[in-house]
Design an enzyme around this catalytic site. Structure first.
Site, short mmCIF file in Angstrom:
data_model
loop_
_atom_site.label_atom_id
_atom_site.label_comp_id
_atom_site.label_asym_id
_atom_site.label_seq_id
_atom_site.Cartn_x
_atom_site.Cartn_y
_atom_site.Cartn_z
N ARG A 80 -36.59 22.15 -15.77
CA ARG A 80 -36.99 21.14 -16.75
C ARG A 80 -38.50 20.89 -16.64
O ARG A 80 -39.09 21.00 -15.57
CB ARG A 80 -36.24 19.83 -16.53
N TYR A 209 -34.54 27.30 -20.88
CA TYR A 209 -33.90 26.98 -19.61
C TYR A 209 -33.18 25.64 -19.58
O TYR A 209 -33.75 24.61 -19.99
CB TYR A 209 -34.93 26.99 -18.48
N LYS A 218 -28.94 16.98 -21.04
CA LYS A 218 -29.84 15.87 -20.73
C LYS A 218 -30.38 15.22 -22.00
O LYS A 218 -30.52 14.00 -22.09
CB LYS A 218 -30.99 16.33 -19.83
N HIS A 238 -26.58 9.38 -15.26
CA HIS A 238 -26.70 10.67 -14.55
C HIS A 238 -25.79 10.62 -13.32
O HIS A 238 -26.25 10.55 -12.18
CB HIS A 238 -28.17 10.86 -14.14
N SER A 260 -31.65 14.84 -9.54
CA SER A 260 -31.37 16.27 -9.68
C SER A 260 -31.45 16.99 -8.34
O SER A 260 -32.37 16.75 -7.55
CB SER A 260 -32.37 16.89 -10.65
N CYS A 262 -29.60 16.66 -5.75
CA CYS A 262 -29.40 15.78 -4.59
C CYS A 262 -27.93 15.58 -4.25
O CYS A 262 -27.57 14.62 -3.58
CB CYS A 262 -30.09 14.45 -4.82
N ASN A 266 -21.74 18.80 -5.46
CA ASN A 266 -21.03 18.94 -4.19
C ASN A 266 -20.14 17.75 -3.88
O ASN A 266 -19.03 17.91 -3.39
CB ASN A 266 -22.01 19.20 -3.05
N ASP A 287 -22.11 15.63 -13.38
CA ASP A 287 -23.52 15.37 -13.70
C ASP A 287 -23.75 14.15 -14.58
O ASP A 287 -24.75 13.47 -14.42
CB ASP A 287 -24.13 16.61 -14.37
N ARG A 376 -29.13 28.83 -11.12
CA ARG A 376 -27.98 28.02 -11.54
C ARG A 376 -26.78 28.89 -11.85
O ARG A 376 -26.91 30.06 -12.22
CB ARG A 376 -28.35 27.24 -12.81
P1 GTP Z 1 -28.26 18.79 -10.44
O1 GTP Z 1 -27.33 19.81 -11.02
O2 GTP Z 1 -29.68 19.23 -10.46
O3 GTP Z 1 -28.10 17.46 -11.07
O4 GTP Z 1 -27.93 18.73 -8.85
P2 GTP Z 1 -26.77 17.98 -8.03
O5 GTP Z 1 -27.12 16.55 -7.85
O6 GTP Z 1 -25.45 18.28 -8.63
O7 GTP Z 1 -26.89 18.65 -6.59
P3 GTP Z 1 -25.96 19.75 -5.86
O8 GTP Z 1 -24.62 19.20 -5.47
O9 GTP Z 1 -25.96 20.98 -6.66
O10 GTP Z 1 -26.79 19.97 -4.52
C1 GTP Z 1 -28.14 20.35 -4.54
C2 GTP Z 1 -28.54 20.95 -3.20
O11 GTP Z 1 -28.31 20.00 -2.16
C3 GTP Z 1 -27.72 22.19 -2.86
O12 GTP Z 1 -28.55 23.13 -2.25
C4 GTP Z 1 -26.69 21.67 -1.88
O13 GTP Z 1 -26.27 22.67 -0.98
C5 GTP Z 1 -27.42 20.52 -1.19
N1 GTP Z 1 -26.50 19.43 -0.78
C6 GTP Z 1 -25.51 18.89 -1.52
N2 GTP Z 1 -24.84 17.93 -0.84
C7 GTP Z 1 -25.42 17.87 0.39
C8 GTP Z 1 -25.17 17.08 1.57
O14 GTP Z 1 -24.28 16.23 1.62
N3 GTP Z 1 -26.01 17.28 2.62
C9 GTP Z 1 -27.02 18.21 2.59
N4 GTP Z 1 -27.79 18.36 3.66
N5 GTP Z 1 -27.27 18.99 1.49
C10 GTP Z 1 -26.49 18.81 0.42
C1 SPV Z 2 -30.78 18.31 -13.53
O1 SPV Z 2 -31.95 18.71 -13.41
O2 SPV Z 2 -30.43 17.14 -13.27
C2 SPV Z 2 -29.75 19.27 -13.96
C3 SPV Z 2 -30.18 20.61 -14.38
O3 SPV Z 2 -28.58 18.92 -14.01
S1 SPV Z 2 -30.74 20.63 -16.02
O4 SPV Z 2 -29.60 20.90 -16.89
O5 SPV Z 2 -31.74 21.70 -16.14
O6 SPV Z 2 -31.30 19.35 -16.38
MN MN Z 3 -28.27 16.80 -13.12
#
Ligand code: GTP
Ligand code: SPV
Ligand code: MN
Length: 592
Positions: A80, A209, A218, A238, A260, A262, A266, A287, A376
């Site tokens: 983004r 992208y 978003k 979010h 994002s 964070c 997971n 999300d 992604r």
């Molecule tokens: P967006 O799609 O951008 O909104 O991201 P998200 O908030 O869904 O984050 P996601 O769960 O994809 O995790 C982002 C990164 O943080 C990945 O590399 C994960 O492996 C890592 N991660 C997720 N949960 C944890 C956790 O509890 N501890 C740690 N250390 N890393 C984590």
């Molecule tokens: C974020 O950045 O919070 C995402 C990926 O979920 S995107 O769809 O590119 O905004």
């Molecule tokens: Mn997101």
């Protein structure tokens, strides 16, 4: 709402207002062909076929990754672009200091110039989509026009597209969000993501992208929807939505807002640690959550999306077995690396060796990571083994707890609980987090990211906090509010908390609190669990680490409160008095 399906009509005849808009855009952009997306499997397969033929998609090893494809974006188009994202309201103050602003007339004029003739020689895809279950009163529709078939297949996985969406648009009285998108020349100097919340319109040019281009996500479901939600009395956030069934058999739903990259996906797909038998976890969304006060005074959530656009690096069988298994078939990968055997590869995998990097070059560690840090996967939510059937229900799920969080090496403890809703609004407004690769710019820079909505709120944050406070007043049984930090580090820079599945230990404490059972200790910033209040059985966590995770350093927190005050000052007198007063109360408690 019942109307007979208009299966006998061609798509272009179902809604006259959509057809008229498409015709006007056709005149403006001058495409060679127009393709109305119906959303069928056959159409998906044929678009994949076309993209594979042109080399825009590459088929992956069909034994290990059946029906999976790789897309490589332009190397300057990998995330983004917050600095090129604008909210164009008539009054500048309505967009607020949290947004870049441009006057609507000026923005339209600039975009008109960019869009004129931009689809010459290309196909214009019309993608009618519905954000949320087709039969939910909370769902909202849009139409994205794009010249990218890659965007069309992503939208097909991420949202409910095609004829049923168009039919719903007609039932909604032809009210829909107009999203116009062109990849242009992918020139970062001719790239803008414009939002016109007063017109329910989005204009995006120059990027193919993620959040820049998949306009349902978003742009619509957060920026435009948050603006609409304020006038209609709901919240567009979010947030992930996850269902937790305890060994007692009680199911509770939690909504959690983290910035994002964070940890939302997971947490939404969490796998309980072996030492916590009897827990079951169901994903409603990963999300975005649309939250509505329900007739019983509780807050209900729907997930407007139907698929995941998730961060690939870090996904492995240890961190998240379900996510790892989910993306082994029927998945689109963007900007990952390849092994010599044509398997996708990314940092954090403990098997396979990268041969080709995300830009298609022979892998050389001198060039940086093999997979782009913001690479992604796009996959239908139906592929998730923990997918909750409730995700397709029209009413949504009742939320017991709202969780805010950030990525912070210090200051914020593992978890704390807000004293009440108004304090919870301050806790959400105070979220600060280190920047990640999800947006272009430097990573690891601490910034304020209220409610994880800094890049996504379609109006002035001061008005947004007022709206949060007002929403709480409408709830007879408001969710409890928490703040978590899975990313606290020790002096050596190592994470103090194991994270991932073990985060259930923290969520379980929250549910105990919601049930009136969990213990706690009162601190200046809110209620924290004592070590004995957390189920830590089977976890090998040094005592000192736990103490640090559950500590509140008053000196650091006084600085934190001061920083928050400075931050709020930018919003001037528009800030709700109740938020100011919550901050004053925090300062007073910290001064004791
Ligand atoms: P967006 O799609 O951008 O909104 O991201 P998200 O908030 O869904 O984050 P996601 O769960 O994809 O995790 C982002 C990164 O943080 C990945 O590399 C994960 O492996 C890592 N991660 C997720 N949960 C944890 C956790 O509890 N501890 C740690 N250390 N890393 C984590
Ligand atoms: C974020 O950045 O919070 C995402 C990926 O979920 S995107 O769809 O590119 O905004
Ligand atoms: Mn997101």
């Amino acid at each position: 709402m019942a109307t007979a399906p208009q299966s006998f009509l061609p798509l272009s005849k179902i809604s006259r207002s959509v057809a008229e808009w498409v015709a006007s855009i056709q005149t403006l952009t001058q495409p060679e062909a127009v393709h109305w997306c119906e959303g069928s499997d056959a159409e998906y397969t044929s678009l994949i076929g076309e993209l594979t033929a042109t080399g825009e998609l590459q088929k992956l090893n069909s034994e290990s990754f059946p029906n999976c494809f790789l897309a490589r974006s332009h190397p300057s188009d990998v995330a983004r672009v917050e600095h090129l994202t604008f909210v164009c309201t008539t009054q500048r103050e309505d967009a607020g200091p949290n947004n870049h602003w441009m006057a609507p007339a000026e923005a339209h004029a600039r975009m008109r110039e960019l869009f004129t003739g931009c689809m010459k020689g290309r196909t214009l895809y019309v993608i009618p989509y519905c954000m949320g279950p087709l039969d939910s009163p909370y769902s909202r529709c849009g139409v994205e026009i794009t010249d990218s078939a890659y965007v069309a297949i992503n939208m097909a996985l991420m949202t409910r597209i095609g004829r049923p969406a168009l039919e719903r648009i007609v039932r909604d009285g032809d009210k829909f969000v107009k999203g116009l998108h062109s990849v242009g020349e992918l020139d970062p100097n001719r790239r803008f993501i414009m939002h016109f919340p007063e017109e329910l319109a989005i204009e995006s040019f120059g990027s193919g992208y993620g959040g820049n281009a998949l306009l349902g996500k978003k742009c619509h479901a957060l920026r435009i929807a948050s603006y609409q939600a304020r006038t209609e009395g709901w919240l567009a956030e979010h947030m992930l939505i996850v269902g937790l069934q305890s060994p007692r058999g009680e199911t509770h739903y939690i909504a959690a807002a983290f910035p994002s990259a964070c940890g939302k996906t997971n947490l939404a797909m969490l796998i309980p640690p072996e030492s916590m038998p009897g827990w079951k976890v169901f994903t409603v969304g990963d999300d975005i959550a649309w939250l509505h006060p329900g007739p019983d005074g509780r807050l209900y959530a729907i997930n407007p999306e139907a698929g995941y656009f998730g961060v690939v690096p870090g996904t492995n069988p240890d961190t998240n077995r379900n996510a790892y298994d989910m993306i082994r078939r029927d998945t689109l990968f963007t900007n990952v690396a390849l092994t010599a055997g044509n398997d996708p590869w990314w940092e954090g995998l403990d098997s396979g060796i990268p041969a080709i990097d995300w830009q298609g070059r022979p892998y050389d560690p001198k060039n940086g990571p093999a997979a782009h840090p913001n690479s992604r996967f796009t996959v239908s939510a139906k592929r998730n083994p923990g997918y909750s059937p409730e995700a397709d229900g029209p009413r949504g799920v009742p939320i017991s707890a709202i969780v805010f969080g950030g990525r912070r090496r210090g200051v914020a403890p593992l978890v704390y609980e807000a004293r009440d809703w108004a304090h919870g609004v301050l806790v959400g407004a105070s979220v600060a987090s280190e920047t990640t690769a999800a947006a272009v710019g430097e990573s690891g820079v601490l910034r304020r990211d209220p409610m994880a909505m800094k890049p996504f709120c379609g109006y002035n944050f001061a008005d947004y906090w007022s709206h949060w406070l007002e929403t709480g007043k409408k709830l007879k049984a408001p969710p409890r509010v928490y703040h978590v930090n899975w990313f606290r580090r020790d002096a050596q820079g190592k994470f103090l908390w194991p994270g991932f599945g073990d985060n259930l230990r923290v969520l379980a404490w929250m549910l105990e609190r919601c049930a009136g059972r969990g213990g706690m200790v009162e601190t200046a910033i809110g209620q924290l669990p004592r070590p004995q209040d957390l189920d830590l059985r089977g976890l090998d966590l040094p005592k000192a680490a736990l103490e640090e995770l559950l500590s509140v350093d008053h000196d650091l927190w006084r600085k934190e409160a001061l920083d928050m005050r400075t931050y709020l000052d930018a919003y001037g007198t528009r800030i709700p008095a109740a938020l100011q007063s919550e901050l004053s109360k925090l300062e007073a408690r910290l001064a004791e």
